[in-house]
Write a protein that holds these residues in place. Structure first.
Motif, PDB file in Angstrom:
ATOM      1  N   THR A  94       3.458  52.187  36.944  1.00  0.00           N
ATOM      2  CA  THR A  94       3.816  53.127  38.005  1.00  0.00           C
ATOM      3  C   THR A  94       3.807  52.494  39.391  1.00  0.00           C
ATOM      4  O   THR A  94       4.267  53.107  40.356  1.00  0.00           O
ATOM      5  CB  THR A  94       2.857  54.336  38.019  1.00  0.00           C
ATOM      6  N   VAL A 136       8.494  64.038  41.503  1.00  0.00           N
ATOM      7  CA  VAL A 136       8.240  63.341  40.237  1.00  0.00           C
ATOM      8  C   VAL A 136       8.246  64.328  39.078  1.00  0.00           C
ATOM      9  O   VAL A 136       8.851  64.074  38.021  1.00  0.00           O
ATOM     10  CB  VAL A 136       6.901  62.573  40.307  1.00  0.00           C
ATOM     11  N   TYR A 151       7.605  56.699  34.180  1.00  0.00           N
ATOM     12  CA  TYR A 151       7.786  55.467  34.940  1.00  0.00           C
ATOM     13  C   TYR A 151       9.100  55.492  35.725  1.00  0.00           C
ATOM     14  O   TYR A 151       9.161  55.040  36.878  1.00  0.00           O
ATOM     15  CB  TYR A 151       7.779  54.257  34.001  1.00  0.00           C
ATOM     16  N   VAL A 154       8.608  57.894  38.777  1.00  0.00           N
ATOM     17  CA  VAL A 154       7.769  57.324  39.832  1.00  0.00           C
ATOM     18  C   VAL A 154       8.502  56.189  40.550  1.00  0.00           C
ATOM     19  O   VAL A 154       8.414  56.055  41.781  1.00  0.00           O
ATOM     20  CB  VAL A 154       6.437  56.839  39.249  1.00  0.00           C
ATOM     21  N   GLY A 158       8.669  56.193  44.347  1.00  0.00           N
ATOM     22  CA  GLY A 158       7.579  55.428  44.943  1.00  0.00           C
ATOM     23  C   GLY A 158       7.982  54.189  45.699  1.00  0.00           C
ATOM     24  O   GLY A 158       7.149  53.598  46.390  1.00  0.00           O
ATOM     25  N   GLY A 216      -1.828  55.896  40.895  1.00  0.00           N
ATOM     26  CA  GLY A 216      -0.983  55.925  39.699  1.00  0.00           C
ATOM     27  C   GLY A 216      -1.741  56.450  38.487  1.00  0.00           C
ATOM     28  O   GLY A 216      -1.187  57.211  37.684  1.00  0.00           O
ATOM     29  N   LEU A 219      -2.053  60.104  38.958  1.00  0.00           N
ATOM     30  CA  LEU A 219      -0.762  60.748  38.716  1.00  0.00           C
ATOM     31  C   LEU A 219      -0.486  60.848  37.223  1.00  0.00           C
ATOM     32  O   LEU A 219      -0.039  61.901  36.726  1.00  0.00           O
ATOM     33  CB  LEU A 219       0.348  59.951  39.403  1.00  0.00           C
TER      34      LEU A 219
END
Length: 284
Positions: A94, A136, A151, A154, A158, A216, A219
């Motif tokens: 992540t 997300v 993944y 994110v 991110g 991460g 999350l």
């Protein structure tokens, strides 16, 4: 003729600069058991993390089951240990993809500027308009639950933080004397960026990377709790917390020990991030 003894004041100072910061050392020590559990869970776990044992349902912590058992008779300690591999994988994936993509894009746009910086800046502004977690969750809901889709979601959101960090550093460093000297020597723009500017501009992003790993993990646990991350029977800390939410009064250990592992992992990566920030902070 008199001679003066060579001064040695610079030696202790150089040694002190190389000394490992206490927060960094503590974070690295705490990271060791997580790494061992992630690399060799089968050697450390006393039982299978997925096998049911209906004769041992909801047993309290004991010598046989130090972390107790869950509502299916599964050993909680074994599930926590095996969950370490999943959550460490979440911490890496992540953050690694957003770090690489955002850093390279920030270095490119900060160095080139002009239209490229304007276009990427508008895209970044569009992404940050929405709350991170909400965006997300929306992407995962469209793609479907699972770690791979998490993944992707994110990574799609991110990268902005890393882009901003590296872009700002590159914009500042490309005006420095060493960057201008590299241009005067006839080095190509690619070499000036990758060999001279980026190694000096990437430090804040690396520090943020370690702190972002703790976020991460949280999350991944949050999405697992909502049923959008790792799917049962995968032993993941967030999923385990969700499994035990209905037994908090009678069997607190089902959620308590995975929650403790989550907290300790978050503290570990935060300590490493703070230690790196102190170690890499420029000194006058």
């Amino acid at each position: 003729m008199t001679t003066t003894a060579p001064t040695t004041t610079g030696v202790p100072r150089a040694r002190s600069r190389r000394r490992v910061k206490p927060t960094l050392a503590l974070g690295l020590v705490l990271l060791v058991p997580f790494v061992l559990a992630a690399l060799a869970p089968r050697l450390l776990a006393p039982y299978s993390p997925t096998d049911f044992d209906y004769s041992a349902i909801l047993q309290a912590p004991s010598a046989k089951h130090p972390f107790g058992t869950d509502n299916f008779g599964r050993d909680v300690l074994s599930r926590v240990i095996h969950g370490t591999r999943v959550d460490m994988q979440i911490a890496v994936f992540t953050t690694l993809f957003p770090f690489v993509f955002g850093s390279l894009l920030g270095a490119l746009t900060g160095f080139v500027g002009r239209w490229a910086d304007a276009v990427v800046g508008r895209v970044a502004d569009l992404v940050v308009v929405f709350p991170f977690l909400v965006l997300v969750i929306a992407i995962v809901a469209v793609l479907g639950p699972g770690l791979t889709n998490m993944y992707i979601a994110v990574s799609a959101v991110g990268w902005v933080a890393y882009w901003r960090l590296v872009r700002g550093e590159v914009v500042a460093h490309k005006q420095t004397e060493y960057a201008q000297a590299a241009r005067v020597l006839g080095f190509s723009p690619t070499r000036v960026l990758l060999r001279h500017i980026l190694p000096n501009a990437i430090t804040p992003a690396i520090v943020y990377l370690m702190t972002d790993m703790s976020l991460g993990i949280l999350l991944g646990a949050s999405l697992g709790y909502l049923g959008l991350g790792a799917q049962p029977p995968t032993p993941e800390w967030g999923v385990m917390v969700a499994d035990g939410k209905n037994f908090m009064v009678t069997a607190w250990w089902i959620s308590g020990f995975p929650g403790l592992a989550l907290t300790l992992a978050g503290v570990t990566f935060s300590l490493i991030g703070d230690g790196l920030a102190d170690a890499l902070r420029p000194r006058s």
